[in-house]
Design a protein around this motif. Structure first.
Motif, PDB file in Angstrom:
ATOM      1  N   ALA A  30       0.836  -1.203   0.000  1.00 11.04           N
ATOM      2  CA  ALA A  30       0.000   0.000   0.000  1.00 11.04           C
ATOM      3  C   ALA A  30       0.869   1.250   0.000  1.00 11.04           C
ATOM      4  CB  ALA A  30      -0.916   0.001   1.221  1.00 11.04           C
ATOM      5  N   THR A  31       0.405   2.285  -0.680  1.00 10.85           N
ATOM      6  CA  THR A  31       1.175   3.530  -0.780  1.00 10.85           C
ATOM      7  C   THR A  31       0.967   4.395   0.456  1.00 10.85           C
ATOM      8  OG1 THR A  31      -0.506   4.965  -1.780  1.00 10.85           O
ATOM      9  CG2 THR A  31       0.684   3.460  -3.257  1.00 10.85           C
ATOM     10  N   GLY A  32       1.811   5.402   0.579  1.00 10.24           N
ATOM     11  CA  GLY A  32       1.740   6.312   1.712  1.00 10.24           C
ATOM     12  C   GLY A  32       0.648   7.354   1.607  1.00 10.24           C
ATOM     13  N   LYS A  33      -0.117   7.346   0.503  1.00  7.65           N
ATOM     14  CA  LYS A  33      -1.203   8.311   0.335  1.00  7.65           C
ATOM     15  C   LYS A  33      -2.579   7.713   0.645  1.00  7.65           C
ATOM     16  CE  LYS A  33       0.607  11.533  -3.146  1.00  7.65           C
ATOM     17  NZ  LYS A  33       0.363  12.132  -4.482  1.00  7.65           N
ATOM     18  N   GLY A  34      -2.647   6.398   0.740  1.00 10.35           N
ATOM     19  CA  GLY A  34      -3.950   5.754   0.783  1.00 10.35           C
ATOM     20  C   GLY A  34      -4.388   5.277   2.152  1.00 10.35           C
ATOM     21  N   GLU A  90      -0.796  -8.762  16.605  1.00 11.63           N
ATOM     22  CA  GLU A  90       0.588  -9.047  17.022  1.00 11.63           C
ATOM     23  C   GLU A  90       1.248  -7.713  17.359  1.00 11.63           C
ATOM     24  OE1 GLU A  90       3.595 -11.127  18.333  1.00 11.63           O
ATOM     25  OE2 GLU A  90       1.777 -12.081  17.548  1.00 11.63           O
ATOM     26  N   PRO A  91       1.046  -7.219  18.588  1.00 10.26           N
ATOM     27  CA  PRO A  91       1.425  -5.846  18.936  1.00 10.26           C
ATOM     28  C   PRO A  91       2.886  -5.480  18.671  1.00 10.26           C
ATOM     29  CG  PRO A  91       0.053  -6.804  20.651  1.00 10.26           C
ATOM     30  CD  PRO A  91       0.375  -7.910  19.703  1.00 10.26           C
ATOM     31  N   ASP A  92       3.796  -6.449  18.734  1.00 11.77           N
ATOM     32  CA  ASP A  92       5.221  -6.136  18.616  1.00 11.77           C
ATOM     33  C   ASP A  92       5.804  -6.484  17.251  1.00 11.77           C
ATOM     34  OD1 ASP A  92       5.337  -5.201  21.283  1.00 11.77           O
ATOM     35  OD2 ASP A  92       5.429  -7.275  21.990  1.00 11.77           O
ATOM     36  N   VAL A  93       4.954  -6.788  16.273  1.00 14.30           N
ATOM     37  CA  VAL A  93       5.457  -7.162  14.954  1.00 14.30           C
ATOM     38  C   VAL A  93       6.112  -5.961  14.277  1.00 14.30           C
ATOM     39  CG1 VAL A  93       3.344  -6.614  13.655  1.00 14.30           C
ATOM     40  CG2 VAL A  93       4.875  -8.448  12.849  1.00 14.30           C
ATOM     41  N   LYS A  94       7.139  -6.219  13.490  1.00 15.42           N
ATOM     42  CA  LYS A  94       7.760  -5.157  12.685  1.00 15.42           C
ATOM     43  C   LYS A  94       7.033  -5.086  11.351  1.00 15.42           C
ATOM     44  CE  LYS A  94      12.049  -3.492  10.558  1.00 15.42           C
ATOM     45  NZ  LYS A  94      11.814  -2.120  11.024  1.00 15.42           N
ATOM     46  N   VAL A  95       6.675  -3.878  10.947  1.00 16.97           N
ATOM     47  CA  VAL A  95       5.976  -3.654   9.687  1.00 16.97           C
ATOM     48  C   VAL A  95       6.910  -2.922   8.728  1.00 16.97           C
ATOM     49  CG1 VAL A  95       4.019  -2.556   8.553  1.00 16.97           C
ATOM     50  CG2 VAL A  95       3.735  -3.553  10.832  1.00 16.97           C
ATOM     51  N   ILE A  96       7.030  -3.464   7.514  1.00 10.68           N
ATOM     52  CA  ILE A  96       7.835  -2.821   6.479  1.00 10.68           C
ATOM     53  C   ILE A  96       6.889  -2.337   5.386  1.00 10.68           C
ATOM     54  CG2 ILE A  96       9.690  -3.097   4.803  1.00 10.68           C
ATOM     55  CD1 ILE A  96      10.753  -5.408   6.523  1.00 10.68           C
ATOM     56  N   ALA A  97       6.860  -1.023   5.192  1.00 16.01           N
ATOM     57  CA  ALA A  97       6.015  -0.392   4.175  1.00 16.01           C
ATOM     58  C   ALA A  97       6.929   0.253   3.141  1.00 16.01           C
ATOM     59  CB  ALA A  97       5.086   0.633   4.807  1.00 16.01           C
ATOM     60  N   PRO A  98       7.326  -0.469   2.088  1.00 17.11           N
ATOM     61  CA  PRO A  98       8.315   0.044   1.137  1.00 17.11           C
ATOM     62  C   PRO A  98       7.985   1.413   0.549  1.00 17.11           C
ATOM     63  CG  PRO A  98       7.993  -2.292   0.792  1.00 17.11           C
ATOM     64  CD  PRO A  98       6.957  -1.866   1.787  1.00 17.11           C
ATOM     65  N   TRP A  99       6.718   1.673   0.273  1.00 20.28           N
ATOM     66  CA  TRP A  99       6.359   2.946  -0.339  1.00 20.28           C
ATOM     67  C   TRP A  99       6.699   4.136   0.561  1.00 20.28           C
ATOM     68  CZ3 TRP A  99       5.225   4.229  -5.195  1.00 20.28           C
ATOM     69  CH2 TRP A  99       4.820   3.212  -6.075  1.00 20.28           C
ATOM     70  N   GLU A 107       9.515   4.047   2.370  1.00 20.16           N
ATOM     71  CA  GLU A 107      10.952   3.966   2.597  1.00 20.16           C
ATOM     72  C   GLU A 107      11.788   4.185   1.337  1.00 20.16           C
ATOM     73  OE1 GLU A 107      12.340   0.551   4.761  1.00 20.16           O
ATOM     74  OE2 GLU A 107      10.505   0.401   5.940  1.00 20.16           O
ATOM     75  N   TRP A 108      11.364   3.637   0.218  1.00 22.85           N
ATOM     76  CA  TRP A 108      12.239   3.640  -0.954  1.00 22.85           C
ATOM     77  C   TRP A 108      12.142   4.933  -1.758  1.00 22.85           C
ATOM     78  CZ3 TRP A 108       9.489  -1.053  -3.716  1.00 22.85           C
ATOM     79  CH2 TRP A 108       8.249  -0.660  -4.204  1.00 22.85           C
ATOM     80  N   ASP A 109      12.976   5.008  -2.800  1.00 21.40           N
ATOM     81  CA  ASP A 109      12.968   6.180  -3.677  1.00 21.40           C
ATOM     82  C   ASP A 109      12.377   5.864  -5.053  1.00 21.40           C
ATOM     83  OD1 ASP A 109      14.930   4.562  -4.666  1.00 21.40           O
ATOM     84  OD2 ASP A 109      16.544   6.050  -4.578  1.00 21.40           O
ATOM     85  N   LEU A 110      11.654   4.752  -5.132  1.00 21.66           N
ATOM     86  CA  LEU A 110      10.990   4.386  -6.397  1.00 21.66           C
ATOM     87  C   LEU A 110       9.624   5.068  -6.413  1.00 21.66           C
ATOM     88  CD1 LEU A 110      11.862   0.569  -6.358  1.00 21.66           C
ATOM     89  CD2 LEU A 110      13.093   2.404  -7.532  1.00 21.66           C
ATOM     90  N   THR A 111       9.612   6.310  -6.794  1.00 23.23           N
ATOM     91  CA  THR A 111       8.429   7.154  -6.608  1.00 23.23           C
ATOM     92  C   THR A 111       7.513   7.247  -7.821  1.00 23.23           C
ATOM     93  OG1 THR A 111       9.780   9.071  -7.207  1.00 23.23           O
ATOM     94  CG2 THR A 111       9.560   8.562  -4.859  1.00 23.23           C
ATOM     95  N   SER A 112       7.758   6.464  -8.860  1.00 20.55           N
ATOM     96  CA  SER A 112       6.899   6.503 -10.042  1.00 20.55           C
ATOM     97  C   SER A 112       6.850   5.121 -10.679  1.00 20.55           C
ATOM     98  CB  SER A 112       7.436   7.519 -11.060  1.00 20.55           C
ATOM     99  OG  SER A 112       8.656   7.051 -11.623  1.00 20.55           O
ATOM    100  N   ARG A 113       5.857   4.929 -11.539  1.00 17.02           N
ATOM    101  CA  ARG A 113       5.755   3.654 -12.247  1.00 17.02           C
ATOM    102  C   ARG A 113       6.949   3.447 -13.175  1.00 17.02           C
ATOM    103  NH1 ARG A 113       2.245  -0.124 -12.520  1.00 17.02           N
ATOM    104  NH2 ARG A 113       0.857   1.065 -11.183  1.00 17.02           N
TER     105      ARG A 113
END
Length: 405
Positions: A122-126, A140-149, A151-157
């Protein structure tokens, strides 16, 4: 390279975005990736996702493709439909209601395989980033969540495609260049957003619609159907008993034929912006209308009106990703209690984009023809009683009127 993650469960569709995410996770975190693909009735072949995951180095035993259609309708869609939930008065929450189930299954798989993180596309806008992650943390209260959108610099299709090609990730031909719009689908609905839909003044082009025929091109003869309910849930179509997912799928077919369930909506996202989307919910629209029809007979006025007050709050909780919250569970308990006598049959007429209730019956009906008739009611109702009722209700108004006079 990021540290601290050994194994991550990725919600994986096999499309461009999640395929790039898979490789990016392997590179950025140096971790083992477990893929999870949910069959929620989106109507797509899911085995290619398995082949792509294997090609990208995911172990066969770490590729999960789960058929969740029955669980989705039975444990998520139907409870929501008991509430008559509509976000902002119109949206049947087709995307929103799928996210808690995906999150739940991801956490279950993470525990099974000993993963220490989960990831989504999911993107950071939605809204979906919120829905997924509130689900993860609730379960799972202590789970680590990775949201690439985020974090990364791939900002376009274009950058996604360049990354894919640089790492030998197959890219479908229809993904080269800008897609005209994005879609999300499951057994309840299909949503379309972006690009050709971004100007709310422009009419939705016909090619965007995928789940419904054009209403104007529907059959010239109306079709009549019946839906049977037991304790607030649909159990049969035209007298034939069906499982929840089968019933919804059959209603989808009927809705498609008659062009039922299209919605062009400008909505308020939870993250703060307005967005314009096009939703197709053919079977869900028919089902929602039918459920309200059986409640008309079987719910007491006080219960029915209280449900109508609770429904917007319930819908907002689902839209905002709070399915696993105590307040949603409290509302669900009240709603489910109201459904104890919501049993009976509804007859509907389907015709050129519309569905109408044209008949309803129930062994628990509160409708009394003897009381309501305009003919002689044989003493079932004393009309003289209305005078005192009116005067008592008018007392405060008369006092106010005298003061103002």
């Amino acid at each position: 390279m990021a540290q601290g993650v050994k194994r991550v469960v990725l919600a994986f569709s096999g499309g461009l975005d999640t395929s790039v995410i898979l490789k990016w996770l392997q590179q950025t975190y140096g971790c083992e990736v477990v893929t999870f693909t949910a069959d929620l009735g989106q109507g797509e072949e899911l085995e290619p996702a398995r082949a792509k995951a294997q090609m990208m180095g995911v172990k066969p035993e770490h590729i999960f493709i789960d058929d969740l259609r029955e669980e989705f309708v039975r444990d998520y869609v139907f409870p929501m439909m008991r509430a008559n939930a509509l976000y902002e008065g119109t949206y049947l929450l087709g995307t929103s209601i799928a996210r808690p189930l995906i999150a739940k299954r991801q956490i279950e798989i993470a525990k099974m395989v000993g993963a220490d993180a989960v990831s989504h596309g999911a993107t950071g806008k939605g809204n979906d980033q919120v829905r997924f992650e509130l689900g993860y943390y609730a379960l799972e209260p202590d789970v680590k969540v990775i949201a690439p959108w985020r974090e990364w610099d791939l900002t376009s299709r274009t950058k996604l495609i360049e990354f894919a090609e640089a790492h030998q990730i197959p890219v479908s031909k229809d993904k080269r260049g800008e897609a005209p719009f994005s879609t999300d689908a499951n057994l309840l609905h299909t949503s379309s957003e972006g690009k050709v839909l971004e100007d709310p003044w422009d009419e939705v082009p016909d090619y965007v619609y995928s789940r419904t025929n054009h209403p104007e091109e529907g059959p010239d003869t109306p079709e009549y159907i019946t839906i049977d309910f037991e304790r607030g849930d649909g159990v049969a179509l035209n007298g034939e008993g069906m499982s929840p997912a089968t019933l919804l799928a059959k209603l989808n077919d009927l809705g498609k034929t008659h062009g039922i369930g299209r919605l062009d909506l400008v909505e308020n996202r939870f993250v703060g912006m307005k967005s314009r989307g096009m939703y197709e919910t053919p079977g869900g629209t028919i089902y929602h209308i039918a459920h309200r029809g059986i409640e008309q007979l079987t719910l007491d006025r006080g219960a029915a009106h209280l449900k109508d007050e609770l429904a917007p709050r319930y819908a907002e909780l689902i839209y905002n990703g709070l399915w696993f919250s105590p307040e949603r569970e409290m509302l669900q308990a009240a709603i489910d209690h109201s459904q104890s006598h919501v049993t009976g049959t509804v007859r509907l007429k389907l015709y050129k984009g519309n569905a109408w209730v044209v008949g309803r019956k129930s062994p628990y009906s509160l409708y009394s023809e003897k009381v309501v008739t305009f003919e002689d009611d044989a003493g079932a109702y004393d009309q003289k009683d209305a005078e005192g009722f009116i005067k008592l209700n008018a007392l405060r108004l008369r006092l106010l009127g005298r003061r103002q006079g």
